[in-house]
Design a protein around this motif. Structure first.
Motif, short mmCIF file in Angstrom:
data_model
loop_
_atom_site.label_atom_id
_atom_site.label_comp_id
_atom_site.label_asym_id
_atom_site.label_seq_id
_atom_site.Cartn_x
_atom_site.Cartn_y
_atom_site.Cartn_z
N VAL A 71 0.84 -1.20 0.00
CA VAL A 71 0.00 0.00 0.00
C VAL A 71 0.87 1.25 0.00
O VAL A 71 0.61 2.21 -0.73
CB VAL A 71 -0.97 0.00 1.21
N GLU A 72 1.94 1.24 0.79
CA GLU A 72 2.82 2.41 0.87
C GLU A 72 3.54 2.66 -0.45
O GLU A 72 3.70 3.81 -0.87
CB GLU A 72 3.83 2.26 2.01
N MET A 73 3.97 1.61 -1.12
CA MET A 73 4.62 1.78 -2.41
C MET A 73 3.63 2.33 -3.45
O MET A 73 3.99 3.18 -4.26
CB MET A 73 5.22 0.46 -2.90
N PHE A 74 2.38 1.86 -3.40
CA PHE A 74 1.36 2.38 -4.30
C PHE A 74 1.11 3.86 -4.01
O PHE A 74 1.02 4.68 -4.94
CB PHE A 74 0.06 1.59 -4.14
N LYS A 75 1.01 4.23 -2.73
CA LYS A 75 0.76 5.63 -2.37
C LYS A 75 1.92 6.52 -2.78
O LYS A 75 1.72 7.65 -3.21
CB LYS A 75 0.48 5.75 -0.88
N ALA A 76 3.15 6.01 -2.66
CA ALA A 76 4.32 6.79 -3.06
C ALA A 76 4.30 7.03 -4.57
O ALA A 76 4.59 8.14 -5.04
CB ALA A 76 5.60 6.07 -2.65
N ALA A 77 3.97 6.01 -5.35
CA ALA A 77 3.88 6.16 -6.80
C ALA A 77 2.75 7.12 -7.18
O ALA A 77 2.91 7.94 -8.09
CB ALA A 77 3.68 4.81 -7.46
N GLU A 78 1.64 7.02 -6.48
CA GLU A 78 0.50 7.92 -6.73
C GLU A 78 0.89 9.36 -6.42
O GLU A 78 0.55 10.28 -7.18
CB GLU A 78 -0.67 7.47 -5.87
N ALA A 79 1.63 9.58 -5.34
CA ALA A 79 2.08 10.92 -4.98
C ALA A 79 3.04 11.48 -6.02
O ALA A 79 2.99 12.67 -6.35
CB ALA A 79 2.74 10.90 -3.60
N GLN A 80 3.90 10.63 -6.57
CA GLN A 80 4.82 11.07 -7.61
C GLN A 80 4.03 11.53 -8.84
O GLN A 80 4.34 12.57 -9.42
CB GLN A 80 5.78 9.95 -7.98
N GLY A 81 3.04 10.77 -9.24
CA GLY A 81 2.21 11.15 -10.38
C GLY A 81 1.46 12.45 -10.12
O GLY A 81 1.36 13.30 -11.01
N GLN A 82 0.94 12.61 -8.91
CA GLN A 82 0.22 13.84 -8.55
C GLN A 82 1.17 15.03 -8.60
O GLN A 82 0.81 16.10 -9.09
CB GLN A 82 -0.38 13.69 -7.15
N HIS A 83 2.39 14.85 -8.12
CA HIS A 83 3.38 15.93 -8.13
C HIS A 83 3.74 16.32 -9.56
O HIS A 83 3.79 17.51 -9.89
CB HIS A 83 4.62 15.49 -7.35
N GLU A 84 3.98 15.34 -10.41
CA GLU A 84 4.31 15.61 -11.81
C GLU A 84 3.16 16.33 -12.52
O GLU A 84 3.39 17.26 -13.30
CB GLU A 84 4.66 14.32 -12.54
#
Length: 105
Positions: A71-84
């Motif tokens: 879940v944490e790895m998914f949230k980190a990837a989601e945050a990266q996409g949101q930031h980009e």
């Protein structure tokens, strides 16, 4: 939105770093929509953090740790996409403003 994504990434990284600590309770950042609703309602005051964090309500492992690495790895990837996405919108907005005032690039 970029700050929210950065804060989400920081919280996920902290959770991942403590994945093996007995009794550690994972936290998460409020959703961006919840932050916007709270900001629009004017319920935040000077003592409020910009983005609220809270403990997740999930099952603990036998050692009491509540971090789920997947879940944490998914949230980190989601945050990266949101930031980009936020930076892309910001960049395009600046390009439109420059075009509107007659300056290119």
């Amino acid at each position: 939105m970029a700050r929210h994504a950065a804060e989400s990434q920081k919280v996920s990284a902290t959770n991942i770093a403590h994945a093996n600590d007995p009794g550690f309770k994972a936290t998460q950042v409020e959703s961006f929509q919840d932050f916007l609703a709270r900001a629009a309602a004017g319920t935040a005051d000077e003592t409020d953090p910009v983005f609220r964090t809270f403990q997740k309500e999930i099952a603990n492992s036998p050692n009491g740790n509540s971090v789920n690495l997947e879940v944490e790895m998914f949230k980190a990837a989601e945050a990266q996409g949101q930031h980009e996405m936020a930076l892309s919108v910001y960049t395009k907005s600046l390009d439109l403003l420059r075009t509107a005032i007659g300056r290119k690039g």
